[in-house]
Design a protein around this motif. Sequence first.
Motif: not given
Length: 279
Positions: A106-107, A110, A181, A185
């Motif tokens: 997921s990084r 992101a 945030s 991420e």
Amino acid sequence: MTLISDGGDAPLSSLSGQLSPDEVNMDLTMCGLLVDRAEELAQLYADKGNWNDVKEIWFDERLSNRSTRGSSQKIYRVLTSRFKNAPTALPNPSVLPQVFDQCDTSRDKAQILYLYLVSDDSLVRYVVHEYSARVARGEPNPLDFSNETLSTILGNLTYSDGSSFEYAESTTERWCEGIRSVMREIGVLEGQQAVEGDSPSVGTIPLLVALDYSFEIGDEDWITAPRGLLYLFQPEQRWEELFDRAATTTAWEYLELHGDLDLRPSEETYSWVQDGGDS
């Protein structure tokens, strides 16, 4: 204040007075990168091919899941703005699902979506430019995202009409939390309470996107100031390693030109997306 230049010998140039008040938005107070929802929107766009159909399906699904219409509208507006206003130097949203399919984490996703945010949001870009400059100058603890440091950076902003950045303290604090945030991420900050971070590791797919973006948006000397790597806060001493990593894929290669090795896309930028892989 500083801005990463569009090219030339110097990687950094003055930004003061380049923004108008109308260009600044504070949507980050409620929205970060929203990876899952951005991925869903990109898939809908890839499937339907137009934003009108995407919008209709998006709201039908949100309301059936009892999401509030106001929240859904805000998220839709923020994310589609990033996609619709994306420069051609970034992947077209219609191929983002193919790009995401090749991401390991997921990084990775992101870090790719982060480039759309920076391109779309002038205030985020302004702040990212300042932190990129701090990294480039080798300042101690350059990635300090505390409210104090962020507020100092925002306080130095002068608009093109001569006015200064001025929002309610509570709004600014929420915006600062939004920035943190995003930094969590993409791997700059670790943990919910951290405000001081480090240059993140970069996965293979976001590396390819960052280099293709740098190549497309730069000039023939793009390699002296690779915009995508600067946005990801990669210090210059890491660039050679990252260039070498890219050259081990089929997407990029070293070519000997005039006795020097020059890093170039093996074909056209983003051809690796259509080819279905980077190895």
